[in-house]
Scaffold this motif. Structure first.
Motif, PDB file in Angstrom:
ATOM      1  N   GLY A  69       0.781  -1.224   0.000  1.00 27.37           N
ATOM      2  CA  GLY A  69       0.000   0.000   0.000  1.00 27.37           C
ATOM      3  C   GLY A  69       0.814   1.276   0.000  1.00 27.37           C
ATOM      4  N   LEU A  70       0.118   2.363  -0.307  1.00 26.14           N
ATOM      5  CA  LEU A  70       0.729   3.686  -0.293  1.00 26.14           C
ATOM      6  C   LEU A  70       1.385   3.980   1.043  1.00 26.14           C
ATOM      7  CD1 LEU A  70       1.174   6.610  -1.298  1.00 26.14           C
ATOM      8  CD2 LEU A  70      -1.197   7.089  -0.604  1.00 26.14           C
ATOM      9  N   HIS A  71       0.758   3.517   2.128  1.00 24.43           N
ATOM     10  CA  HIS A  71       1.292   3.811   3.453  1.00 24.43           C
ATOM     11  C   HIS A  71       2.699   3.257   3.649  1.00 24.43           C
ATOM     12  CE1 HIS A  71      -1.347   0.323   3.291  1.00 24.43           C
ATOM     13  NE2 HIS A  71      -0.644  -0.238   4.242  1.00 24.43           N
ATOM     14  N   SER A  72       3.050   2.179   2.938  1.00 26.16           N
ATOM     15  CA  SER A  72       4.401   1.630   3.087  1.00 26.16           C
ATOM     16  C   SER A  72       5.425   2.510   2.370  1.00 26.16           C
ATOM     17  CB  SER A  72       4.472   0.198   2.560  1.00 26.16           C
ATOM     18  OG  SER A  72       4.341   0.148   1.155  1.00 26.16           O
ATOM     19  N   ILE A  73       5.037   3.139   1.269  1.00 28.55           N
ATOM     20  CA  ILE A  73       5.940   4.068   0.581  1.00 28.55           C
ATOM     21  C   ILE A  73       6.213   5.270   1.476  1.00 28.55           C
ATOM     22  CG2 ILE A  73       6.146   5.626  -1.395  1.00 28.55           C
ATOM     23  CD1 ILE A  73       4.547   3.617  -3.046  1.00 28.55           C
ATOM     24  N   LEU A  74       5.164   5.785   2.095  1.00 23.85           N
ATOM     25  CA  LEU A  74       5.315   6.954   2.955  1.00 23.85           C
ATOM     26  C   LEU A  74       6.114   6.624   4.216  1.00 23.85           C
ATOM     27  CD1 LEU A  74       1.709   8.469   2.685  1.00 23.85           C
ATOM     28  CD2 LEU A  74       3.733   9.002   1.303  1.00 23.85           C
ATOM     29  N   PHE A  75       5.868   5.450   4.791  1.00 25.45           N
ATOM     30  CA  PHE A  75       6.575   5.108   6.023  1.00 25.45           C
ATOM     31  C   PHE A  75       8.048   4.802   5.755  1.00 25.45           C
ATOM     32  CE2 PHE A  75       7.632   2.497   9.791  1.00 25.45           C
ATOM     33  CZ  PHE A  75       7.300   3.432  10.761  1.00 25.45           C
ATOM     34  N   ALA A  76       8.350   4.239   4.588  1.00 20.90           N
ATOM     35  CA  ALA A  76       9.756   4.006   4.237  1.00 20.90           C
ATOM     36  C   ALA A  76      10.524   5.328   4.201  1.00 20.90           C
ATOM     37  CB  ALA A  76       9.853   3.292   2.892  1.00 20.90           C
ATOM     38  N   ARG A  77       9.861   6.392   3.709  1.00 19.00           N
ATOM     39  CA  ARG A  77      10.509   7.709   3.736  1.00 19.00           C
ATOM     40  C   ARG A  77      10.713   8.176   5.171  1.00 19.00           C
ATOM     41  NH1 ARG A  77       6.402  10.411  -0.654  1.00 19.00           N
ATOM     42  NH2 ARG A  77       6.960   9.065  -2.417  1.00 19.00           N
ATOM     43  N   SER A  78       9.745   7.896   6.021  1.00 22.93           N
ATOM     44  CA  SER A  78       9.843   8.341   7.415  1.00 22.93           C
ATOM     45  C   SER A  78      11.070   7.778   8.104  1.00 22.93           C
ATOM     46  CB  SER A  78       8.578   7.949   8.189  1.00 22.93           C
ATOM     47  OG  SER A  78       7.448   8.669   7.744  1.00 22.93           O
ATOM     48  N   VAL A  79      11.352   6.484   7.900  1.00 19.30           N
ATOM     49  CA  VAL A  79      12.468   5.866   8.619  1.00 19.30           C
ATOM     50  C   VAL A  79      13.814   6.185   7.978  1.00 19.30           C
ATOM     51  CG1 VAL A  79      10.998   4.004   9.479  1.00 19.30           C
ATOM     52  CG2 VAL A  79      12.338   3.645   7.398  1.00 19.30           C
ATOM     53  N   LYS A  80      13.817   6.816   6.804  1.00 14.19           N
ATOM     54  CA  LYS A  80      15.077   7.203   6.180  1.00 14.19           C
ATOM     55  C   LYS A  80      15.595   8.539   6.695  1.00 14.19           C
ATOM     56  CE  LYS A  80      13.831   6.378   1.802  1.00 14.19           C
ATOM     57  NZ  LYS A  80      13.959   6.186   0.329  1.00 14.19           N
ATOM     58  N   GLY A  81      14.791   9.220   7.510  1.00 14.44           N
ATOM     59  CA  GLY A  81      15.229  10.486   8.083  1.00 14.44           C
ATOM     60  C   GLY A  81      16.003  10.280   9.363  1.00 14.44           C
ATOM     61  N   GLY A  82      16.026  11.317  10.202  1.00 11.55           N
ATOM     62  CA  GLY A  82      16.777  11.244  11.443  1.00 11.55           C
ATOM     63  C   GLY A  82      15.923  11.220  12.685  1.00 11.55           C
ATOM     64  N   ASP A  83      14.602  11.277  12.540  1.00  7.08           N
ATOM     65  CA  ASP A  83      13.734  11.386  13.712  1.00  7.08           C
ATOM     66  C   ASP A  83      13.262  10.041  14.246  1.00  7.08           C
ATOM     67  OD1 ASP A  83      13.995  14.111  13.462  1.00  7.08           O
ATOM     68  OD2 ASP A  83      12.174  14.339  12.268  1.00  7.08           O
ATOM     69  N   LEU A  84      13.212   9.038  13.393  1.00  4.64           N
ATOM     70  CA  LEU A  84      12.765   7.706  13.799  1.00  4.64           C
ATOM     71  C   LEU A  84      13.933   6.725  13.763  1.00  4.64           C
ATOM     72  CD1 LEU A  84       9.351   7.344  11.907  1.00  4.64           C
ATOM     73  CD2 LEU A  84       9.841   8.499  14.079  1.00  4.64           C
ATOM     74  N   ILE A  85      13.823   5.696  14.571  1.00  7.12           N
ATOM     75  CA  ILE A  85      14.806   4.607  14.616  1.00  7.12           C
ATOM     76  C   ILE A  85      14.042   3.304  14.402  1.00  7.12           C
ATOM     77  CG2 ILE A  85      16.524   3.407  16.032  1.00  7.12           C
ATOM     78  CD1 ILE A  85      16.771   6.036  17.658  1.00  7.12           C
ATOM     79  N   GLN A  86      14.494   2.483  13.479  1.00  8.62           N
ATOM     80  CA  GLN A  86      13.774   1.267  13.147  1.00  8.62           C
ATOM     81  C   GLN A  86      14.579   0.029  13.515  1.00  8.62           C
ATOM     82  OE1 GLN A  86      10.748   1.364  12.289  1.00  8.62           O
ATOM     83  NE2 GLN A  86      10.204  -0.640  11.493  1.00  8.62           N
ATOM     84  N   LEU A 413       4.365  16.156  11.772  1.00  9.13           N
ATOM     85  CA  LEU A 413       4.044  15.094  10.805  1.00  9.13           C
ATOM     86  C   LEU A 413       4.908  13.843  10.955  1.00  9.13           C
ATOM     87  CD1 LEU A 413       3.729  17.477   7.727  1.00  9.13           C
ATOM     88  CD2 LEU A 413       1.832  16.392   8.944  1.00  9.13           C
ATOM     89  N   TYR A 414       5.679  13.731  12.025  1.00  2.00           N
ATOM     90  CA  TYR A 414       6.584  12.583  12.107  1.00  2.00           C
ATOM     91  C   TYR A 414       5.800  11.257  12.075  1.00  2.00           C
ATOM     92  CZ  TYR A 414       5.621  11.756  17.129  1.00  2.00           C
ATOM     93  OH  TYR A 414       5.032  11.455  18.340  1.00  2.00           O
ATOM     94  N   GLY A 415       6.355  10.312  11.335  1.00  2.00           N
ATOM     95  CA  GLY A 415       5.743   8.994  11.206  1.00  2.00           C
ATOM     96  C   GLY A 415       4.625   8.914  10.186  1.00  2.00           C
ATOM     97  N   GLU A 416       4.234  10.034   9.589  1.00  2.00           N
ATOM     98  CA  GLU A 416       3.081  10.037   8.691  1.00  2.00           C
ATOM     99  C   GLU A 416       3.466   9.985   7.217  1.00  2.00           C
ATOM    100  OE1 GLU A 416      -0.010  12.964   9.635  1.00  2.00           O
ATOM    101  OE2 GLU A 416       1.015  13.333  11.542  1.00  2.00           O
ATOM    102  N   CYS A 417       4.408  10.833   6.795  1.00  2.00           N
ATOM    103  CA  CYS A 417       4.623  10.980   5.353  1.00  2.00           C
ATOM    104  C   CYS A 417       6.088  11.199   4.974  1.00  2.00           C
ATOM    105  CB  CYS A 417       3.775  12.130   4.817  1.00  2.00           C
ATOM    106  SG  CYS A 417       4.050  13.707   5.662  1.00  2.00           S
ATOM    107  N   GLY A 418       7.006  10.915   5.860  1.00  2.00           N
ATOM    108  CA  GLY A 418       8.413  11.052   5.534  1.00  2.00           C
ATOM    109  C   GLY A 418       8.841  12.483   5.283  1.00  2.00           C
ATOM    110  N   VAL A 419       8.301  13.410   6.074  1.00  2.00           N
ATOM    111  CA  VAL A 419       8.470  14.827   5.785  1.00  2.00           C
ATOM    112  C   VAL A 419       9.925  15.274   5.852  1.00  2.00           C
ATOM    113  CG1 VAL A 419       8.009  15.472   8.194  1.00  2.00           C
ATOM    114  CG2 VAL A 419       7.627  17.132   6.373  1.00  2.00           C
TER     115      VAL A 419
END
Length: 463
Positions: A69-86, A413-419
């Protein structure tokens, strides 16, 4: 306007190119893998059912739990930043920047899903345009939604596989399809690709009105929100400002509800939600690629996402968005020290895609770039003081004001759209992880890892 909708859409409308078929399924009780265009596009209700199927495709699983789903594309962007740790679990490879293979899941899925939807949209447009049974008014409403979807998913392809609009790398862009076809089109240029995106979205906006069935469908405001995101990405600030303002209605306080921020982000009925992917017990993605399933550490789910300690420090104690805790009682500096209660997981949790605060923040950034710093501060403070009643007015100027805006986008917007990753790419900034990250990464501006590799299956299809 569309008067009604058929519920319980047939699976064939999800997986077949229905407009290419000719057999009438009503004349034969045997199972068919398609429905004739005369039936599908013989009424507004039939065409709306096809559109419903396309919208449902946005939550479809094509490969695995991180490619759904679209949500997986958006969440993949989220974890590529510096605010989340996966964790080294689903999306762990995205977090570790190990997804840059032409045969990898991320490249394949982020290419397949948009093109699958675009293919269905092209069939839909052809069927609606050729229908002699659908009124002009209903055709506009249907075609407007289809064009908006096509423009939106071409934009996702541009973000994932192209270089930033403002960059001078000028790599080849993905192919463009505006009609049903089984033959691959040539790769395009950046200019051609963005012309297609803007043309589709502007035409969609001109055709659509305010009404829609629910928040999973597209009306004029949603199309304008798409345009606001695109023009922000392109740096066309006057157009980003116009579309963002019109999409949220221009009254900031009317579209904000601080209390809802703590309710779990699981209902598209929330005041602040503009466009969403709905779920129900009989139509759930379950755990698959679900940001709630990754980030909720209370429910039975993956418990896979943690919060960077340097990011946590940006939130005051009185900010309603400060939902962080040391849930596992880890020592200071441990990468699992902080989790968030922002998202509540259930199998029926709706998935947010665009919320009004994002549009207010786009307008604030546009005002900054247009030289209207006073208006920019007014908009940013409307968000800040709604979220934190103790927040003081913004008193910085120039590039420091831009940094305040970008930080507020991350906080909201953290965790929502890879802002954070999205902003770094479009503004030609790098990403440097600090604090307690499991994997340290320092991406220079325009690093090649800001775009995915074209999947090998696409290249093989051209041989």
């Amino acid at each position: 306007m569309i008067k009604s909708i058929i519920k319980g859409i047939a699976l064939v409308l999800l997986v077949s190119t229905a407009v290419s078929c000719s057999s009438d399924f009503l004349d034969d009780p045997k199972p068919k893998d398609s429905i004739s265009p005369e039936i599908v596009f013989g009424s507004t209700e039939g065409a709306t059912s096809f559109l419903s199927g396309i919208l449902r495709l946005q939550r479809s699983t094509l490969i695995n739990d991180e490619a759904s789903g679209l949500h997986s594309i958006l969440f993949a962007r989220s974890v590529k930043g510096g605010d989340l740790i996966q964790k080294q679990i689903w999306f762990g490879a995205d977090y570790d920047y190990l997804v840059y293979l032409s045969t990898g899941t991320r490249s394949k899925f982020s290419w397949r899903l948009p093109y699958k939807i675009i293919d269905q949209v092209n069939n839909f447009i052809k069927g609606v345009e050729e229908s002699e049974k659908i009124s002009k008014e209903d055709k506009d409403a249907l075609l407007g939604q289809a064009l908006a979807l096509r423009g939106y998913y071409y934009f996702q392809l541009a973000i994932e596989f192209g270089d930033a609009y403002q960059s001078n790398q000028n790599i080849a862009f993905p192919p463009i399809y505006i009609k049903p076809t089984s033959s691959p089109n040539p790769f395009s240029t950046k200019e051609e690709f963005f012309n297609r995106i803007v043309t589709d979205l502007e035409e969609a906006s001109s055709k659509l009105g305010n009404n829609r069935i629910n928040k999973s469908y597209i009306n004029k405001q949603v199309a304008q929100a798409f345009l606001a995101q695109v023009y922000q990405y392109m740096g066309k600030w006057d157009l980003a400002k116009k579309n963002a303002n019109e999409a949220y209605g221009g009254n900031v306080l009317k579209v904000l509800n601080a209390e809802e921020y703590t309710k779990g982000f699981d209902s598209m009925g929330a005041t602040e939600w503009l466009w969403a992917l709905p779920q129900s017990a009989d139509q759930s993605v379950y755990y698959k690629s679900h940001p709630h399933a990754m980030m909720d550490h209370v429910a039975v789910a993956y418990h896979g996402t943690f919060i960077n300690d340097d990011f946590v420090k940006h939130f005051s104690k009185t900010d309603v968005r400060n939902l962080f805790s040391n849930f596992y009682e880890k020592p200071t500096g441990d990468w699992q020290e902080y989790v968030t209660a922002k998202f509540k997981f259930t199998f029926e949790a709706d998935l947010p895609v665009i919320r009004y605060p994002e549009l207010v923040l786009i307008e604030a950034e546009a005002e900054y770039h247009l030289g209207n710093e006073g208006k920019s501060k007014e908009l940013i403070d409307a968000i800040r003081q709604n979220r934190d009643t103790q927040a003081k007015a913004t008193n910085v100027n120039g590039t420091s004001l831009l940094e305040v805006i970008l930080l507020e986008r991350r906080k909201e917007l953290y965790g929502e759209c890879g802002v954070e990753w999205f902003d770094a790419k479009r503004l030609l900034r790098g990403i440097t992880r600090t604090g307690n990250h499991r994997t340290r990464v320092s991406l220079p501006a325009q690093d090649k890892r800001f775009q995915l590799v074209i999947p090998q299956e696409e290249l093989d299809a051209r041989k």
